[in-house]
Write a protein that holds these residues in place. Structure first.
Motif, PDB file in Angstrom:
ATOM      1  N   THR A   1       0.824  -1.200   0.000  1.00 29.24           N
ATOM      2  CA  THR A   1       0.000   0.000   0.000  1.00 29.24           C
ATOM      3  C   THR A   1       0.862   1.256   0.000  1.00 29.24           C
ATOM      4  N   VAL A   2       0.255   2.361  -0.396  1.00 23.08           N
ATOM      5  CA  VAL A   2       0.946   3.651  -0.368  1.00 23.08           C
ATOM      6  C   VAL A   2       1.396   3.984   1.048  1.00 23.08           C
ATOM      7  N   ASP A   3       0.530   3.758   2.039  1.00 30.64           N
ATOM      8  CA  ASP A   3       0.881   4.082   3.418  1.00 30.64           C
ATOM      9  C   ASP A   3       2.113   3.308   3.882  1.00 30.64           C
ATOM     10  N   LYS A   4       2.157   2.022   3.527  1.00 33.52           N
ATOM     11  CA  LYS A   4       3.301   1.211   3.952  1.00 33.52           C
ATOM     12  C   LYS A   4       4.576   1.653   3.248  1.00 33.52           C
ATOM     13  N   LEU A   5       4.483   1.952   1.955  1.00 35.95           N
ATOM     14  CA  LEU A   5       5.666   2.421   1.246  1.00 35.95           C
ATOM     15  C   LEU A   5       6.148   3.746   1.824  1.00 35.95           C
ATOM     16  N   ALA A   6       5.233   4.629   2.176  1.00 36.06           N
ATOM     17  CA  ALA A   6       5.624   5.927   2.736  1.00 36.06           C
ATOM     18  C   ALA A   6       6.432   5.763   4.019  1.00 36.06           C
ATOM     19  N   ARG A   7       6.178   4.690   4.774  1.00 33.62           N
ATOM     20  CA  ARG A   7       6.942   4.432   5.996  1.00 33.62           C
ATOM     21  C   ARG A   7       8.320   3.852   5.696  1.00 33.62           C
ATOM     22  N   LEU A   8       8.494   3.284   4.506  1.00 35.96           N
ATOM     23  CA  LEU A   8       9.782   2.688   4.137  1.00 35.96           C
ATOM     24  C   LEU A   8      10.719   3.696   3.483  1.00 35.96           C
ATOM     25  N   VAL A   9      10.161   4.664   2.778  1.00 44.33           N
ATOM     26  CA  VAL A   9      10.985   5.638   2.055  1.00 44.33           C
ATOM     27  C   VAL A   9      11.876   6.398   3.040  1.00 44.33           C
ATOM     28  N   GLY A  10      13.144   6.491   2.715  1.00 37.07           N
ATOM     29  CA  GLY A  10      14.086   7.207   3.570  1.00 37.07           C
ATOM     30  C   GLY A  10      14.821   6.324   4.551  1.00 37.07           C
ATOM     31  N   LEU A  11      14.422   5.061   4.665  1.00 37.27           N
ATOM     32  CA  LEU A  11      15.078   4.153   5.596  1.00 37.27           C
ATOM     33  C   LEU A  11      16.198   3.389   4.892  1.00 37.27           C
ATOM     34  N   PRO A  12      17.238   3.008   5.617  1.00 33.09           N
ATOM     35  CA  PRO A  12      18.389   2.370   4.960  1.00 33.09           C
ATOM     36  C   PRO A  12      18.073   1.031   4.319  1.00 33.09           C
ATOM     37  N   LYS A  13      17.042   0.327   4.794  1.00 35.48           N
ATOM     38  CA  LYS A  13      16.709  -0.974   4.231  1.00 35.48           C
ATOM     39  C   LYS A  13      15.499  -0.919   3.309  1.00 35.48           C
TER      40      LYS A  13
ATOM     41  N   LEU B   1       9.297  11.898  -9.536  1.00 34.06           N
ATOM     42  CA  LEU B   1       9.574  10.547  -9.056  1.00 34.06           C
ATOM     43  C   LEU B   1       9.211  10.413  -7.585  1.00 34.06           C
ATOM     44  N   ILE B   2       8.692   9.270  -7.216  1.00 33.71           N
ATOM     45  CA  ILE B   2       8.549   8.944  -5.797  1.00 33.71           C
ATOM     46  C   ILE B   2       9.953   8.955  -5.188  1.00 33.71           C
ATOM     47  N   PRO B   3      10.155   9.599  -4.034  1.00 28.92           N
ATOM     48  CA  PRO B   3      11.500   9.703  -3.469  1.00 28.92           C
ATOM     49  C   PRO B   3      12.212   8.354  -3.401  1.00 28.92           C
ATOM     50  N   GLY B   4      13.438   8.350  -3.884  1.00 25.54           N
ATOM     51  CA  GLY B   4      14.254   7.148  -3.863  1.00 25.54           C
ATOM     52  C   GLY B   4      14.061   6.238  -5.049  1.00 25.54           C
ATOM     53  N   SER B   5      13.107   6.551  -5.933  1.00 28.34           N
ATOM     54  CA  SER B   5      12.844   5.667  -7.071  1.00 28.34           C
ATOM     55  C   SER B   5      13.691   6.058  -8.271  1.00 28.34           C
ATOM     56  N   VAL B   6      13.889   5.098  -9.156  1.00 29.02           N
ATOM     57  CA  VAL B   6      14.643   5.297 -10.389  1.00 29.02           C
ATOM     58  C   VAL B   6      13.783   4.818 -11.554  1.00 29.02           C
ATOM     59  N   TRP B   7      13.682   5.631 -12.618  1.00 28.31           N
ATOM     60  CA  TRP B   7      12.913   5.217 -13.786  1.00 28.31           C
ATOM     61  C   TRP B   7      13.729   4.248 -14.615  1.00 28.31           C
TER      62      TRP B   7
ATOM     63  N   LEU C   1      20.861  12.596   2.434  1.00 32.90           N
ATOM     64  CA  LEU C   1      19.573  12.921   1.831  1.00 32.90           C
ATOM     65  C   LEU C   1      19.472  12.317   0.432  1.00 32.90           C
ATOM     66  N   ILE C   2      20.531  12.440  -0.349  1.00 28.10           N
ATOM     67  CA  ILE C   2      20.516  11.934  -1.719  1.00 28.10           C
ATOM     68  C   ILE C   2      20.410  10.410  -1.718  1.00 28.10           C
ATOM     69  N   ARG C   3      21.209   9.741  -0.904  1.00 25.52           N
ATOM     70  CA  ARG C   3      21.176   8.282  -0.878  1.00 25.52           C
ATOM     71  C   ARG C   3      19.824   7.748  -0.397  1.00 25.52           C
ATOM     72  N   ARG C   4      19.201   8.414   0.539  1.00 25.08           N
ATOM     73  CA  ARG C   4      17.965   7.892   1.124  1.00 25.08           C
ATOM     74  C   ARG C   4      16.708   8.331   0.363  1.00 25.08           C
TER      75      ARG C   4
ATOM     76  N   ASP D   1      20.645   8.594   9.877  1.00 24.00           N
ATOM     77  CA  ASP D   1      19.504   7.675   9.993  1.00 24.00           C
ATOM     78  C   ASP D   1      18.863   7.809  11.368  1.00 24.00           C
ATOM     79  N   ALA D   2      19.698   7.869  12.398  1.00 23.29           N
ATOM     80  CA  ALA D   2      19.186   7.965  13.761  1.00 23.29           C
ATOM     81  C   ALA D   2      18.498   9.307  14.007  1.00 23.29           C
ATOM     82  N   PHE D   3      19.113  10.393  13.547  1.00 22.54           N
ATOM     83  CA  PHE D   3      18.490  11.703  13.727  1.00 22.54           C
ATOM     84  C   PHE D   3      17.156  11.793  12.971  1.00 22.54           C
ATOM     85  N   TYR D   4      17.118  11.217  11.763  1.00 22.88           N
ATOM     86  CA  TYR D   4      15.879  11.259  10.994  1.00 22.88           C
ATOM     87  C   TYR D   4      14.772  10.479  11.690  1.00 22.88           C
ATOM     88  N   ARG D   5      15.084   9.282  12.203  1.00 23.51           N
ATOM     89  CA  ARG D   5      14.055   8.507  12.883  1.00 23.51           C
ATOM     90  C   ARG D   5      13.569   9.226  14.141  1.00 23.51           C
TER      91      ARG D   5
END
Length: 272
Positions: free
Chosen positions: A8-20, A39-45, A138-141, A249-253
């Motif tokens: 779901t969109v909600d579940k993906l939104a919780r994953l975006v920005g995380l290292p895994k 693009l959805i953040p972190g996605s590649v076309w 920011l760029i990597r995540r 990662d820790a500061f963002y969480r």
């Protein structure tokens, strides 16, 4: 009833920005992408007809595939990836569902041209401390998980950028840099459409630590101390970057999930 192998969109939104976070693969048609080149953040076309080719080169074992509406293109591409031995799910409702939820989207026009391996390449001054670790994080995540960062002598940044087709950042007189009283991290979240509340909160901390205005956020002195400590621990800039990614990662969480949480010790102290 949702189809198997969907997210779901909600579940993906919780994953975006995380290292895994899994690989996010946008397989919209050329026409759909041209109509809305974000693009959805972190996605590649990537082109769906070549899924077998580029899919075999993906690092890691999991991916989420995104097409315009979450129908045939994403399901077909995900099936190819599973054929290649990777776990692959489809975003329910596709790009349109993410957009309808008013979640952030990164304008492709703002991104540097990718190299022949599909990566963005960036260059900045050696011996990073705060902004030059925060921006790669920011760029990597949120932009390009495979981004390459070159750290060189300050006097060589522009020429290295020209010769190696790398985008300079966090130096004077370039697009990706400080503006007025803000820092490069602020510039990036604004230009890339990533002004979510957690990232704006993190930006204030970064700005305070990077511009010697430690009063901007109570956490800024802690980030400064940790950043300077890391710079003393590592002589190699790329090793320092790897360590710094975990710090951010820790500061963002904390910014996203834990600002209301407190900690006291001992928890079982007897009442007087």
């Amino acid at each position: 009833m949702p189809s198997p192998n969907t997210i779901t969109v909600d579940k993906l939104a919780r994953l975006v920005g995380l290292p895994k976070c899994p690989h996010l693969i946008d397989v919209r048609t050329d026409e759909d992408f041209a109509a809305d080149p974000r693009l959805i953040p972190g996605s590649v076309w990537r082109p769906h007809p070549l899924a077998e080719s580029w899919g075999s080169e993906l690092s890691g074992n999991s991916a989420i595939v995104i097409c315009q509406k979450g129908l045939k293109l994403s399901h077909g591409t995900a099936a190819w990836l599973r054929h290649l031995g990777k776990e692959a799910n489809v975003l329910e409702g596709g790009f349109e569902a993410w957009e309808a939820a008013r979640l952030p989207l990164v304008p492709d026009a703002k991104l540097p041209r990718r190299d022949d391996k599909g990566r963005t390449v960036w260059v900045t001054r050696a011996r990073p401390k705060i902004d030059r670790i925060a921006c790669p994080w920011l760029i990597r995540r949120f932009v390009d998980p495979e981004a390459v960062f070159l750290f060189v002598a300050p006097s060589e940044v522009i020429l290295v950028g020209e010769r190696f087709k790398a985008t300079p950042f966090d130096i004077e007189n370039v697009f990706w840099s400080h503006r007025s009283d803000t820092c490069t991290f602020d510039t990036m979240i604004e230009e890339l459409g990533l002004t979510t509340e957690p990232l704006k909160r993190l930006a204030l901390i970064v700005r305070g630590a990077d511009t010697a205005r430690l009063d901007l956020a109570p956490e800024a002195p802690g980030l400064l101390a940790a950043s300077l400590g890391l710079s003393r621990m590592y002589a190699d800039d790329l090793e320092q970057l790897d360590a710094g990614l975990l710090l951010y990662d820790a500061f963002y969480r904390w910014c996203r999930d834990a600002t209301e949480e407190t900690h006291n010790w001992p928890t079982n102290k007897p009442k007087p």
